[in-house]
Design a protein around this motif. Sequence first.
Motif, mmCIF file in Angstrom:
data_model
loop_
_atom_site.group_PDB
_atom_site.id
_atom_site.type_symbol
_atom_site.label_atom_id
_atom_site.label_comp_id
_atom_site.label_asym_id
_atom_site.label_seq_id
_atom_site.Cartn_x
_atom_site.Cartn_y
_atom_site.Cartn_z
ATOM 1 N N GLU A 209 0.864 -1.187 0.000
ATOM 2 C CA GLU A 209 0.000 0.000 0.000
ATOM 3 C C GLU A 209 0.898 1.234 0.000
ATOM 4 O O GLU A 209 1.616 1.497 0.967
ATOM 5 C CB GLU A 209 -0.909 0.013 1.226
ATOM 6 C CG GLU A 209 -1.938 -1.104 1.244
ATOM 7 C CD GLU A 209 -3.059 -0.883 0.241
ATOM 8 O OE1 GLU A 209 -3.086 0.185 -0.406
ATOM 9 O OE2 GLU A 209 -3.919 -1.772 0.113
ATOM 10 N N ILE A 223 -7.540 2.604 3.956
ATOM 11 C CA ILE A 223 -6.433 1.642 4.027
ATOM 12 C C ILE A 223 -6.181 1.225 5.472
ATOM 13 O O ILE A 223 -6.017 0.027 5.770
ATOM 14 C CB ILE A 223 -5.162 2.242 3.396
ATOM 15 C CG1 ILE A 223 -5.359 2.410 1.889
ATOM 16 C CG2 ILE A 223 -3.947 1.357 3.682
ATOM 17 C CD1 ILE A 223 -4.256 3.195 1.210
ATOM 18 N N GLU A 225 -8.307 1.233 7.937
ATOM 19 C CA GLU A 225 -9.435 0.395 8.351
ATOM 20 C C GLU A 225 -9.284 -1.031 7.835
ATOM 21 O O GLU A 225 -9.642 -1.994 8.527
ATOM 22 C CB GLU A 225 -10.744 0.996 7.863
ATOM 23 C CG GLU A 225 -11.161 2.237 8.627
ATOM 24 C CD GLU A 225 -12.309 2.959 7.962
ATOM 25 O OE1 GLU A 225 -12.688 2.564 6.826
ATOM 26 O OE2 GLU A 225 -12.822 3.927 8.540
ATOM 27 N N SER A 226 -8.748 -1.174 6.633
ATOM 28 C CA SER A 226 -8.571 -2.522 6.085
ATOM 29 C C SER A 226 -7.569 -3.317 6.907
ATOM 30 O O SER A 226 -7.721 -4.520 7.080
ATOM 31 C CB SER A 226 -8.121 -2.447 4.612
ATOM 32 O OG SER A 226 -6.767 -2.053 4.508
ATOM 33 N N THR A 230 -8.446 -6.851 8.854
ATOM 34 C CA THR A 230 -7.979 -8.103 8.251
ATOM 35 C C THR A 230 -6.563 -8.496 8.594
ATOM 36 O O THR A 230 -6.184 -9.647 8.392
ATOM 37 C CB THR A 230 -8.074 -8.003 6.709
ATOM 38 O OG1 THR A 230 -7.174 -6.992 6.250
ATOM 39 C CG2 THR A 230 -9.490 -7.682 6.277
#
Length: 231
Positions: A209, A223, A225-226, A230
Amino acid sequence: MELIALWDIDHTLIENAGVSKEIYAAAFSSLAGREPSAPARTEGRTDRLIMRDMFLRDGLPVPKWSVIEAAITRSGHDRLDDLRLRGTALPGVHEVLKAAAARSGWVSSVLTGNIAANAHVKLSAFGLDSLLDLPAGAYGADAELRPELVAVARERIQQLRGVPADVPVVLVGDTPRDVEAALATGSAILAVASGVHSAEELAAAGAHEILPDLSDTRRVLGILESFAGTY
């Protein structure tokens, strides 16, 4: 969703316009009695390594760390006005730090090679200090190598904020050393090409990223939050 977001400072949150290297040069001169033979090499390294290498490069004995830290603290304090005059917060930084600070379950702090005193100088120069949980961060006096700072920050956050040990950590930084620190510690990384390193260099170091800067608040938060959900 819980998350620990650890932000680098120089060239990630602020542009110091050369003031950082002036701080190291002034500290060196105050201890060595002469100017250094060349500017400090920073490149995402900690203050411990930066200052030690300056003395070794010039063939001088390395003072005790407590003496060096006092010198760079003084020189950092003395250059607050220069930093305000010549430096700047980078695009979008105020907005994204405000948004991160407002997220329930998130700890938003710093992971920086700067000592704590100079981290505060650099952030306060542009009104960023109040947007970060600075007591929970990790600083250049805490370890020599950047990956070691991740464990320091995680332990502080556990002790100070009661955050469980398995909460995901994401580093946000602009150098391959930020990327390497994340990969070495099982942390996520959001790399920003807002310093001297290109997106290609950051990708080669292992970042997936990568953004040009932090100006797109919605994208940055998405990004992060992802990673919270996960990683």
